[in-house]
Design an enzyme around this catalytic site. Structure first.
Site, PDB file in Angstrom:
ATOM      1  N   GLY A  36      17.520  60.253  -6.087  1.00  0.00           N
ATOM      2  CA  GLY A  36      16.372  61.055  -5.681  1.00  0.00           C
ATOM      3  C   GLY A  36      16.103  62.061  -6.788  1.00  0.00           C
ATOM      4  O   GLY A  36      17.030  62.733  -7.254  1.00  0.00           O
ATOM      5  N   ASP A  85       8.819  60.360  -8.877  1.00  0.00           N
ATOM      6  CA  ASP A  85       9.833  60.610  -9.909  1.00  0.00           C
ATOM      7  C   ASP A  85       9.221  61.222 -11.161  1.00  0.00           C
ATOM      8  O   ASP A  85       9.922  61.864 -11.951  1.00  0.00           O
ATOM      9  CB  ASP A  85      10.567  59.321 -10.249  1.00  0.00           C
ATOM     10  CG  ASP A  85      11.565  59.005  -9.152  1.00  0.00           C
ATOM     11  OD1 ASP A  85      11.142  58.504  -8.098  1.00  0.00           O
ATOM     12  OD2 ASP A  85      12.758  59.315  -9.330  1.00  0.00           O
ATOM     13  N   LYS A 105       9.469  54.905  -6.550  1.00  0.00           N
ATOM     14  CA  LYS A 105      10.272  53.719  -6.235  1.00  0.00           C
ATOM     15  C   LYS A 105       9.454  52.433  -6.262  1.00  0.00           C
ATOM     16  O   LYS A 105       8.334  52.411  -5.760  1.00  0.00           O
ATOM     17  CB  LYS A 105      10.908  53.928  -4.859  1.00  0.00           C
ATOM     18  CG  LYS A 105      11.777  52.812  -4.342  1.00  0.00           C
ATOM     19  CD  LYS A 105      12.840  52.366  -5.312  1.00  0.00           C
ATOM     20  CE  LYS A 105      13.732  53.483  -5.780  1.00  0.00           C
ATOM     21  NZ  LYS A 105      14.565  53.117  -6.953  1.00  0.00           N
TER      22      LYS A 105
HETATM   23  O1  MRU Z   1      16.274  55.194  -7.256  1.00  0.00           O
HETATM   24  P1  MRU Z   1      16.185  56.426  -6.401  1.00  0.00           P
HETATM   25  O2  MRU Z   1      16.798  56.273  -5.060  1.00  0.00           O
HETATM   26  O3  MRU Z   1      16.673  57.653  -7.142  1.00  0.00           O
HETATM   27  O4  MRU Z   1      14.620  56.612  -6.187  1.00  0.00           O
HETATM   28  C1  MRU Z   1      14.162  57.696  -5.418  1.00  0.00           C
HETATM   29  C2  MRU Z   1      12.683  57.709  -5.285  1.00  0.00           C
HETATM   30  O5  MRU Z   1      11.986  56.868  -5.793  1.00  0.00           O
HETATM   31  C3  MRU Z   1      12.087  58.856  -4.538  1.00  0.00           C
HETATM   32  O6  MRU Z   1      10.894  58.468  -3.904  1.00  0.00           O
HETATM   33  C4  MRU Z   1      11.766  59.990  -5.538  1.00  0.00           C
HETATM   34  O7  MRU Z   1      12.875  60.274  -6.334  1.00  0.00           O
HETATM   35  C5  MRU Z   1      11.319  61.211  -4.850  1.00  0.00           C
HETATM   36  S1  MRU Z   1      12.675  61.916  -3.945  1.00  0.00           S
HETATM   37  C6  MRU Z   1      12.251  63.346  -3.310  1.00  0.00           C
END
Ligand code: MRU
Length: 334
Positions: free
Chosen positions: A49, A226, A237
């Site tokens: 995240g 991200d 994601k």
């Molecule tokens: O691969 P991850 O689990 O780190 O991906 C997380 C995401 O894509 C979330 O939607 C993003 O980091 C926002 S979290 C508040």
């Protein structure tokens, strides 16, 4: 309302990270005693995240400087390389660098990391209020993707924070959440957080989202980010782009919720956002068992970019931007 589980616990001489790979079956913490431990935990997805990895990396720098006052550069490089797409990581490291450069004081550096974590929660609570106000007064039906809750942040969550706040205000009657292949952040983490808070959710495979929007009313798709480029193109994601296309085709509105540390005005547009690709085995194997023919090659990007024109609202702690453009985002963030 926010989840009672603490994913990131600072213990001064070490960092305790809830190992999110084991959830929901097991609640177990990893003890990180060096920046290398923290970088490994980020790379291995024990902590994940965008805001959460920025917070963890900030504490990783404190561990580095406690061991070696000249260790900033090496630790920063190692932590920055642990995952490429979430800009919150670089944002947190740069903030820590400014703090170290101005005081060269480890207690002040530690206080900065604690502030990053605390401020993230405050920002999420603010975004929760701002985002909830965009939803209908009652009976809203929303769809979310991946995990953007307390586990992914300093608490409350970004997209999930909006859902929490809106549910507490009586606006939401039904949440849908995708399972989020291949790491199942939705099935394992989001469903877990929502159920702990008593928020009604239904889990769907990622591929069912367009069918859901075709057959049932979905008012808003609400996701985190991200990295948001200067023109509003948003990396999140893998699967987010497909949700945005389906939302536009079916009249659902599309909301991105992210703190100011997720904006990267140095990236003109989504084409310059680095997209992490992870090992083939994440698709060809499941818990050590093959699920594809031996030798099968995979294509495993773990993020995609949703173009700004498919986004109806960007919610940040500094305010809400409808139909994002470079000018509007520069006024908000610049
Ligand atoms: O691969 P991850 O689990 O780190 O991906 C997380 C995401 O894509 C979330 O939607 C993003 O980091 C926002 S979290 C508040």
């Amino acid at each position: 309302m926010s989840s009672a589980v603490q994913p990131i616990v600072w213990a001064r001489d070490h960092l305790r990270l809830l190992d999110q790979r084991l959830l929901p079956a097991e609640v177990r913490y990893l003890e990180c005693r060096s920046p290398g431990d923290v970088a490994d935990a980020i790379h291995a997805m024990a902590v994940r995240g965008a805001p959460a990895i920025g917070i963890a990396a900030a504490y990783g720098l404190v561990l580095a400087l406690r061991a070696d006052r000249d260790g900033f550069d090496a630790a920063e490089q190692m932590l920055a390389a642990s995952r490429p797409t979430a800009v919150n990581l670089r944002w947190a490291l740069e903030r820590m660098r400014r703090q170290w450069a101005s005081h060269r004081d480890i207690d002040a550096l530690e206080a900065e990391a604690v502030a990053i974590q605390r401020e993230d929660l405050e920002q999420n609570l603010r975004m929760g209020e701002l985002g909830a106000a965009l939803l209908p007064d009652r009976d809203a039906r929303v769809l979310t993707h991946c995990n953007t809750g307390a586990l992914a942040t300093g608490g409350h969550g970004t997209a999930l924070g909006v859902i929490r706040s809106a549910y507490a205000q009586g606006r939401i009657s039904q949440v849908f959440n995708t399972e989020t292949r291949p790491w199942l952040q939705g099935a394992r983490l989001t469903a877990w957080e929502l159920m702990q808070d008593g928020i009604p959710t239904r889990l769907l495979v990622d591929g069912a989202a367009a069918h859901l929007m075709h057959r049932q009313r979905i008012d808003w798709v609400i996701v985190g980010a991200d990295r948001i480029a200067a023109n509003g193109d948003t990396a999140n994601k893998i699967g987010t782009y497909a949700l945005a296309l389906a939302a536009r085709a079916h009249g659902a509105r599309f909301m991105v919720v992210a703190p100011s540390g997720t904006f990267d005005l140095r990236c003109a547009d989504g084409a310059s956002i680095p997209i992490e690709e992870r090992p083939d085995e994440e698709l060809t194997m499941y818990r050590g068992e093959p699920v594809a023919p031996a030798g099968c090659r995979a294509f495993n990007p773990v993020f995609d970019v949703t173009p700004a024109h498919l986004i109806d609202a960007v919610v940040c702690e500094r305010g809400v931007v409808l139909q994002p453009t470079a000018d509007k985002l520069a006024r908000l963030i610049g």
